[in-house]
Design a protein around this motif. Sequence first.
Motif, PDB file in Angstrom:
ATOM      1  N   ALA A   1       0.832  -1.197   0.000  1.00  0.00           N
ATOM      2  CA  ALA A   1       0.000   0.000   0.000  1.00  0.00           C
ATOM      3  C   ALA A   1       0.869   1.251   0.000  1.00  0.00           C
ATOM      4  CB  ALA A   1      -0.914  -0.002   1.223  1.00  0.00           C
ATOM      5  N   GLY A   2       0.308   2.336  -0.528  1.00  0.00           N
ATOM      6  CA  GLY A   2       1.080   3.575  -0.526  1.00  0.00           C
ATOM      7  C   GLY A   2       0.339   4.717  -1.170  1.00  0.00           C
ATOM      8  N   HIS A   3       1.003   5.843  -1.281  1.00  0.00           N
ATOM      9  CA  HIS A   3       0.421   7.051  -1.858  1.00  0.00           C
ATOM     10  C   HIS A   3       0.402   6.943  -3.378  1.00  0.00           C
ATOM     11  CE1 HIS A   3      -0.483  11.240  -2.620  1.00  0.00           C
ATOM     12  NE2 HIS A   3      -0.633  11.443  -1.303  1.00  0.00           N
ATOM     13  N   GLY A   4      -0.711   7.359  -3.972  1.00  0.00           N
ATOM     14  CA  GLY A   4      -0.859   7.238  -5.414  1.00  0.00           C
ATOM     15  C   GLY A   4       0.092   8.103  -6.211  1.00  0.00           C
ATOM     16  N   SER A   5       0.728   9.076  -5.591  1.00  0.00           N
ATOM     17  CA  SER A   5       1.643   9.958  -6.319  1.00  0.00           C
ATOM     18  C   SER A   5       3.056   9.397  -6.438  1.00  0.00           C
ATOM     19  CB  SER A   5       1.710  11.319  -5.619  1.00  0.00           C
ATOM     20  OG  SER A   5       2.322  11.183  -4.345  1.00  0.00           O
ATOM     21  N   MET A   6       3.347   8.302  -5.707  1.00  0.00           N
ATOM     22  CA  MET A   6       4.688   7.736  -5.679  1.00  0.00           C
ATOM     23  C   MET A   6       4.863   6.666  -6.757  1.00  0.00           C
ATOM     24  SD  MET A   6       6.026   9.359  -3.133  1.00  0.00           S
ATOM     25  CE  MET A   6       5.573  10.214  -1.611  1.00  0.00           C
ATOM     26  N   ILE A   7       6.122   6.336  -7.036  1.00  0.00           N
ATOM     27  CA  ILE A   7       6.414   5.204  -7.926  1.00  0.00           C
ATOM     28  C   ILE A   7       6.266   3.913  -7.128  1.00  0.00           C
ATOM     29  CG2 ILE A   7       8.209   4.042  -9.258  1.00  0.00           C
ATOM     30  CD1 ILE A   7       9.347   6.836  -9.867  1.00  0.00           C
ATOM     31  N   HIS A   8       5.531   2.957  -7.686  1.00  0.00           N
ATOM     32  CA  HIS A   8       5.292   1.686  -6.987  1.00  0.00           C
ATOM     33  C   HIS A   8       5.569   0.516  -7.928  1.00  0.00           C
ATOM     34  CE1 HIS A   8       3.449   2.626  -3.009  1.00  0.00           C
ATOM     35  NE2 HIS A   8       3.266   3.801  -3.586  1.00  0.00           N
ATOM     36  N   ARG A   9       6.444  -0.362  -7.494  1.00  0.00           N
ATOM     37  CA  ARG A   9       6.751  -1.571  -8.269  1.00  0.00           C
ATOM     38  C   ARG A   9       5.945  -2.778  -7.800  1.00  0.00           C
ATOM     39  NH1 ARG A   9       8.928   1.215 -12.288  1.00  0.00           N
ATOM     40  NH2 ARG A   9      10.827   2.361 -11.674  1.00  0.00           N
ATOM     41  N   ASP A  10       5.203  -2.601  -6.719  1.00  0.00           N
ATOM     42  CA  ASP A  10       4.456  -3.726  -6.132  1.00  0.00           C
ATOM     43  C   ASP A  10       2.989  -3.325  -5.970  1.00  0.00           C
ATOM     44  OD1 ASP A  10       4.097  -6.256  -5.014  1.00  0.00           O
ATOM     45  OD2 ASP A  10       4.384  -5.489  -2.974  1.00  0.00           O
ATOM     46  N   ASN A  11       2.366  -3.004  -7.098  1.00  0.00           N
ATOM     47  CA  ASN A  11       0.993  -2.498  -7.116  1.00  0.00           C
ATOM     48  C   ASN A  11       0.014  -3.658  -7.307  1.00  0.00           C
ATOM     49  OD1 ASN A  11      -1.528  -1.364  -7.986  1.00  0.00           O
ATOM     50  ND2 ASN A  11      -0.458   0.552  -8.426  1.00  0.00           N
ATOM     51  N   ALA A  12      -0.809  -3.917  -6.316  1.00  0.00           N
ATOM     52  CA  ALA A  12      -1.741  -5.046  -6.381  1.00  0.00           C
ATOM     53  C   ALA A  12      -2.725  -4.899  -7.537  1.00  0.00           C
ATOM     54  CB  ALA A  12      -2.502  -5.158  -5.059  1.00  0.00           C
ATOM     55  N   VAL A  13      -3.168  -3.684  -7.809  1.00  0.00           N
ATOM     56  CA  VAL A  13      -4.124  -3.460  -8.897  1.00  0.00           C
ATOM     57  C   VAL A  13      -3.492  -3.802 -10.241  1.00  0.00           C
ATOM     58  CG1 VAL A  13      -5.530  -1.742 -10.093  1.00  0.00           C
ATOM     59  CG2 VAL A  13      -5.390  -1.717  -7.599  1.00  0.00           C
ATOM     60  N   THR A  14      -2.262  -3.358 -10.438  1.00  0.00           N
ATOM     61  CA  THR A  14      -1.565  -3.652 -11.693  1.00  0.00           C
ATOM     62  C   THR A  14      -1.380  -5.150 -11.880  1.00  0.00           C
ATOM     63  OG1 THR A  14      -0.389  -1.546 -11.556  1.00  0.00           O
ATOM     64  CG2 THR A  14       0.524  -3.217 -13.018  1.00  0.00           C
TER      65      THR A  14
END
Length: 440
Positions: A217-230
């Motif tokens: 989980a995290g802020h939508g403005s950050m870069i995320h490599r572990d996005n459950a939705v993706t």
Amino acid sequence: MTQPNLIDAAADEAVTLTSELIRIDTTNTGDPETLVGERVAAEYVAEKLTDAGYEITYVESGGKDRHNVIVRLPGADPSRGALLIHGHLDVVPADPAEWSVHPFSGAVQDGYVWGRGAVDMKDMVGMTLALARHYKINNIVPPRDLVFLFVADEEAGGKFGAQWLVEHRPELFEGVTEAISEVGGFSITLKDNVRAYVIETAEKGIRWMKLRVRGTAGHGSMIHRDNAVTKLAEAVAKLGQHQFPLVLTDSVREFLAGVTEITGWDFPEDDLEGAVAKLGNISRMIGATLRDTANPTMLTAGYKSNVIPSVAEAAVDCRILPGRLEAFDRELDELLGPDIEKEWMELPPVETTFDGALVDAMTAAVLAEDPGARTLPYMLSGGTDAKSFQQLSIRNFGFAPLKLPADLDFSGLFHGVDERVPVDALKFGVRVLDRFLRSS
């Protein structure tokens, strides 16, 4: 055989009963908090049977609004196995804004009875209820015991209907060896206006599956490599685009062979789906029995547009051919990989052979009302309460006979907009069922 004027009166009553049953909104969303009408419909059926002279068994199954009605009509030979005639009282939701008539109007117009449940399956309920009343009122004794059952919750898998009764009240089905119900016995028009009445002898298995993916989980403005939705979106797209292998089961082979005999059409395995397309409106139903399917139907994730959730889920409707479950699971694991969690509610496939005295009686009853027609076995791509009753070693068939117009997209009416059944088809069905029940 029943006197013509008496059976005609029963046929007329079936139209009235079907219309009145449709007017009772029995929408089953699968959510116990949103249930409506199943109890009202069961009380309606119970009153009609009681008025005819039956002593009914009224069973609540898993909640105050899940009700089932069962009666037994003794036959001439009690040593024979009894025949179960079952139908469900619930229907899937309908949006009135999409319909030409209100889906719970039960309107009788333009030669049809209109409304949600007209073909799934208040038409069969109306026909069997009319005949149950007709037999009791006129002291008609069938060759063997007939068990008439009207159940809840089929549209959500039968957990609080047929499945509950099989698990908690199996004594209600003592002596039952065979059963008939929905989605079979209706006509399809083939070459040169030859009609074939397809009798359901098999059903694909059902697996309503939930896929779950976990991420960070995290802020939508950050870069995320572990996005459950993706990750979930990628898995769902891969599954939705996947084509399972073509498999010809015995029941499908027998159906296609029968069509070839009637029409001369070939069904080569190197272009089977193209050849099946020649079957017209029923081609979608038959085509869905050539391979397993896994269709994503719902997605759930997140609670705010600028928050990346830690969990994302998808619902998938899987339909699996008889004998294919282990191979299906292997293919699913290879396709999705180890990071996708899976949980499911599973109902088994159903399959029997197209032979024996009961099949002969079905065929004779159809041909007596429509000489020159044929009967063929087929596999249903969906599922019915037969999945529960086979646990009691009951042999199951789909036989709700209807003589349909050649241009009616009947399979498209199941769960569809402007669901309707021809009045003449209902009356035809009562006459065929009467012949069948009095000779089987």
